[in-house]
Design a protein around this motif. Sequence first.
Motif, PDB file in Angstrom:
ATOM      1  N   THR A   7      11.803   0.338  -1.706  1.00 54.83           N
ATOM      2  CA  THR A   7      10.730   0.984  -0.947  1.00 54.83           C
ATOM      3  C   THR A   7       9.642   1.518  -1.863  1.00 54.83           C
ATOM      4  O   THR A   7       8.446   1.325  -1.606  1.00 54.83           O
ATOM      5  CB  THR A   7      11.285   2.151  -0.117  1.00 54.83           C
ATOM      6  OG1 THR A   7      12.357   1.676   0.694  1.00 54.83           O
ATOM      7  CG2 THR A   7      10.197   2.736   0.780  1.00 54.83           C
ATOM      8  N   ILE A  13       5.589   0.616  -1.625  1.00 51.15           N
ATOM      9  CA  ILE A  13       4.507   1.559  -1.314  1.00 51.15           C
ATOM     10  C   ILE A  13       3.994   2.292  -2.553  1.00 51.15           C
ATOM     11  O   ILE A  13       3.123   3.146  -2.457  1.00 51.15           O
ATOM     12  CB  ILE A  13       4.950   2.608  -0.269  1.00 51.15           C
ATOM     13  CG1 ILE A  13       6.041   3.524  -0.836  1.00 51.15           C
ATOM     14  CG2 ILE A  13       5.416   1.928   0.992  1.00 51.15           C
ATOM     15  CD1 ILE A  13       6.412   4.652   0.099  1.00 51.15           C
ATOM     16  N   GLY A  40      -0.474   4.181  -0.820  1.00 50.39           N
ATOM     17  CA  GLY A  40      -0.236   5.329   0.048  1.00 50.39           C
ATOM     18  C   GLY A  40      -1.457   5.672   0.873  1.00 50.39           C
ATOM     19  O   GLY A  40      -1.364   5.841   2.096  1.00 50.39           O
ATOM     20  N   SER A  52      -1.950   5.233   4.899  1.00 48.73           N
ATOM     21  CA  SER A  52      -2.187   6.398   5.749  1.00 48.73           C
ATOM     22  C   SER A  52      -3.489   6.252   6.522  1.00 48.73           C
ATOM     23  O   SER A  52      -3.637   6.747   7.636  1.00 48.73           O
ATOM     24  CB  SER A  52      -2.135   7.683   4.924  1.00 48.73           C
ATOM     25  OG  SER A  52      -3.400   8.088   4.511  1.00 48.73           O
ATOM     26  N   ILE A  67       4.007  -5.460   5.512  1.00 48.89           N
ATOM     27  CA  ILE A  67       3.673  -4.109   5.952  1.00 48.89           C
ATOM     28  C   ILE A  67       2.387  -4.087   6.768  1.00 48.89           C
ATOM     29  O   ILE A  67       2.226  -3.275   7.669  1.00 48.89           O
ATOM     30  CB  ILE A  67       3.484  -3.174   4.728  1.00 48.89           C
ATOM     31  CG1 ILE A  67       4.669  -3.301   3.787  1.00 48.89           C
ATOM     32  CG2 ILE A  67       3.291  -1.735   5.162  1.00 48.89           C
ATOM     33  CD1 ILE A  67       5.980  -3.046   4.446  1.00 48.89           C
ATOM     34  N   LEU A  75       6.861  -2.831  10.988  1.00 42.78           N
ATOM     35  CA  LEU A  75       7.493  -2.335   9.759  1.00 42.78           C
ATOM     36  C   LEU A  75       6.616  -1.271   9.106  1.00 42.78           C
ATOM     37  O   LEU A  75       7.099  -0.237   8.620  1.00 42.78           O
ATOM     38  CB  LEU A  75       7.664  -3.517   8.794  1.00 42.78           C
ATOM     39  CG  LEU A  75       8.960  -3.643   8.004  1.00 42.78           C
ATOM     40  CD1 LEU A  75      10.162  -3.479   8.901  1.00 42.78           C
ATOM     41  CD2 LEU A  75       9.007  -4.977   7.281  1.00 42.78           C
ATOM     42  N   LEU A 102       6.708   3.279   8.449  1.00 35.70           N
ATOM     43  CA  LEU A 102       6.464   4.001   7.202  1.00 35.70           C
ATOM     44  C   LEU A 102       5.576   5.226   7.421  1.00 35.70           C
ATOM     45  O   LEU A 102       5.594   6.173   6.624  1.00 35.70           O
ATOM     46  CB  LEU A 102       5.791   3.083   6.181  1.00 35.70           C
ATOM     47  CG  LEU A 102       6.698   2.158   5.407  1.00 35.70           C
ATOM     48  CD1 LEU A 102       5.879   1.196   4.566  1.00 35.70           C
ATOM     49  CD2 LEU A 102       7.635   2.955   4.504  1.00 35.70           C
ATOM     50  N   ILE A 161       6.979   8.715   7.141  1.00 37.49           N
ATOM     51  CA  ILE A 161       7.397   8.979   5.768  1.00 37.49           C
ATOM     52  C   ILE A 161       6.192   9.349   4.919  1.00 37.49           C
ATOM     53  O   ILE A 161       6.218  10.332   4.173  1.00 37.49           O
ATOM     54  CB  ILE A 161       8.119   7.743   5.168  1.00 37.49           C
ATOM     55  CG1 ILE A 161       9.365   7.414   5.990  1.00 37.49           C
ATOM     56  CG2 ILE A 161       8.481   7.997   3.716  1.00 37.49           C
ATOM     57  CD1 ILE A 161      10.161   6.242   5.462  1.00 37.49           C
ATOM     58  N   LEU A 162       5.127   8.589   5.049  1.00 40.69           N
ATOM     59  CA  LEU A 162       3.906   8.900   4.313  1.00 40.69           C
ATOM     60  C   LEU A 162       3.397  10.292   4.673  1.00 40.69           C
ATOM     61  O   LEU A 162       2.929  11.046   3.819  1.00 40.69           O
ATOM     62  CB  LEU A 162       2.815   7.872   4.630  1.00 40.69           C
ATOM     63  CG  LEU A 162       2.609   6.675   3.711  1.00 40.69           C
ATOM     64  CD1 LEU A 162       2.652   7.062   2.245  1.00 40.69           C
ATOM     65  CD2 LEU A 162       3.594   5.565   3.973  1.00 40.69           C
ATOM     66  N   ILE A 195      -0.819  12.397  -1.529  1.00 35.26           N
ATOM     67  CA  ILE A 195       0.120  11.270  -1.512  1.00 35.26           C
ATOM     68  C   ILE A 195       0.257  10.686  -2.909  1.00 35.26           C
ATOM     69  O   ILE A 195       1.357  10.469  -3.406  1.00 35.26           O
ATOM     70  CB  ILE A 195      -0.351  10.165  -0.541  1.00 35.26           C
ATOM     71  CG1 ILE A 195      -0.417  10.714   0.888  1.00 35.26           C
ATOM     72  CG2 ILE A 195       0.577   8.966  -0.606  1.00 35.26           C
ATOM     73  CD1 ILE A 195      -0.825   9.662   1.910  1.00 35.26           C
ATOM     74  N   ILE A 219      13.332   7.380   2.950  1.00 30.13           N
ATOM     75  CA  ILE A 219      12.885   6.232   2.161  1.00 30.13           C
ATOM     76  C   ILE A 219      14.027   5.241   1.979  1.00 30.13           C
ATOM     77  O   ILE A 219      13.863   4.025   2.113  1.00 30.13           O
ATOM     78  CB  ILE A 219      12.359   6.702   0.785  1.00 30.13           C
ATOM     79  CG1 ILE A 219      10.997   7.366   0.945  1.00 30.13           C
ATOM     80  CG2 ILE A 219      12.279   5.542  -0.193  1.00 30.13           C
ATOM     81  CD1 ILE A 219      10.413   7.918  -0.335  1.00 30.13           C
ATOM     82  N   TRP A 247      14.682   3.451   5.304  1.00 31.06           N
ATOM     83  CA  TRP A 247      13.689   2.411   5.567  1.00 31.06           C
ATOM     84  C   TRP A 247      13.977   1.191   4.700  1.00 31.06           C
ATOM     85  O   TRP A 247      13.922   0.056   5.165  1.00 31.06           O
ATOM     86  CB  TRP A 247      12.285   2.952   5.297  1.00 31.06           C
ATOM     87  CG  TRP A 247      11.196   1.986   5.685  1.00 31.06           C
ATOM     88  CD1 TRP A 247      10.554   1.923   6.877  1.00 31.06           C
ATOM     89  CD2 TRP A 247      10.658   0.937   4.877  1.00 31.06           C
ATOM     90  NE1 TRP A 247       9.638   0.895   6.863  1.00 31.06           N
ATOM     91  CE2 TRP A 247       9.671   0.276   5.660  1.00 31.06           C
ATOM     92  CE3 TRP A 247      10.891   0.481   3.581  1.00 31.06           C
ATOM     93  CZ2 TRP A 247       8.936  -0.807   5.178  1.00 31.06           C
ATOM     94  CZ3 TRP A 247      10.159  -0.607   3.110  1.00 31.06           C
ATOM     95  CH2 TRP A 247       9.193  -1.236   3.894  1.00 31.06           C
TER      96      TRP A 247
END
Lengths: 117, 117
Positions: A25, A29, A35, A39, A75, A95, A99, A102-103, B22, B106, B109
């Motif tokens: 992961t 990312i 990131g 976002s 992604i 997918l 994320l 999480i971000l 981030i 993370i 995922w």
Amino acid sequence: MSGFKSDQYGTCTLTVKHACPIELTMHIIGGKWKGIILSLLSQSPMYYNAIRREIPGITQRILTLQLRDLEKDGIIKREETNDTPKKVLYYLTALGEDLAPILKSIEKWGNAYMSNQ
Amino acid sequence: MSGFKSDQYGTCTLTVKHACPIELTMHIIGGKWKGIILSLLSQSPMYYNAIRREIPGITQRILTLQLRDLEKDGIIKREETNDTPKKVLYYLTALGEDLAPILKSIEKWGNAYMSNQ
DNA sequence: CGGTATCCAAGTCGATACTG
DNA sequence: CAGTATCGACTTGGATACCG
């Protein structure tokens, strides 16, 4: 650990061996701008130049590289219009949507960290 | 974007400019082995060699570098014992504990991603 | 508008050997 | 036990210029 061949345009995840899901992961990312890109796209689909405007400091080359990586890794999706000149829309896949939270939490932690200094 | 001076032993966050939270967080936990290290330490404090045993493939040098980074960034604490030879215990700070749930998601995922392939 | 092509600098990791 | 020292290699990002 990851004895892989990468090409000029970033690393294709499928060719990289990641025993550890965290490492995998992070590799997906973990690019310098990924990131922020994700976002942004988590708020709405965006055209190439719109993304670029939102990220001052990134060059065309690098933006394209990072977008290509994200696309290869499933992604984001890339969609050209039929206009002239053409425009290219980028948006998250399912997918990628997964994320987003999480971000968000990563961003939150970073903010807390900064005010802690 | 981050015009910083780094020394031989990794980058000190305080000297790095991260406009984006981030990017900041990713820089702190984004080292190749930092995710695994943190997820180990989130289960319990561990001695240097115990960590090393749990991560086959990491060299002493790299493990030490990553631990130093995490320590500098205030994520983990380092504590020597008075034994001979001495032992060194590593454990999460409060800041580090806050990262644990993020690492968990993370990892989750990543696992979902892998079974998707 | 949305890219590529070249070339180069920095960062990051690893192999190996040695030490208090 | 828990590191350092050296050196080399690969990966990643950036500057700049040009194209369909």
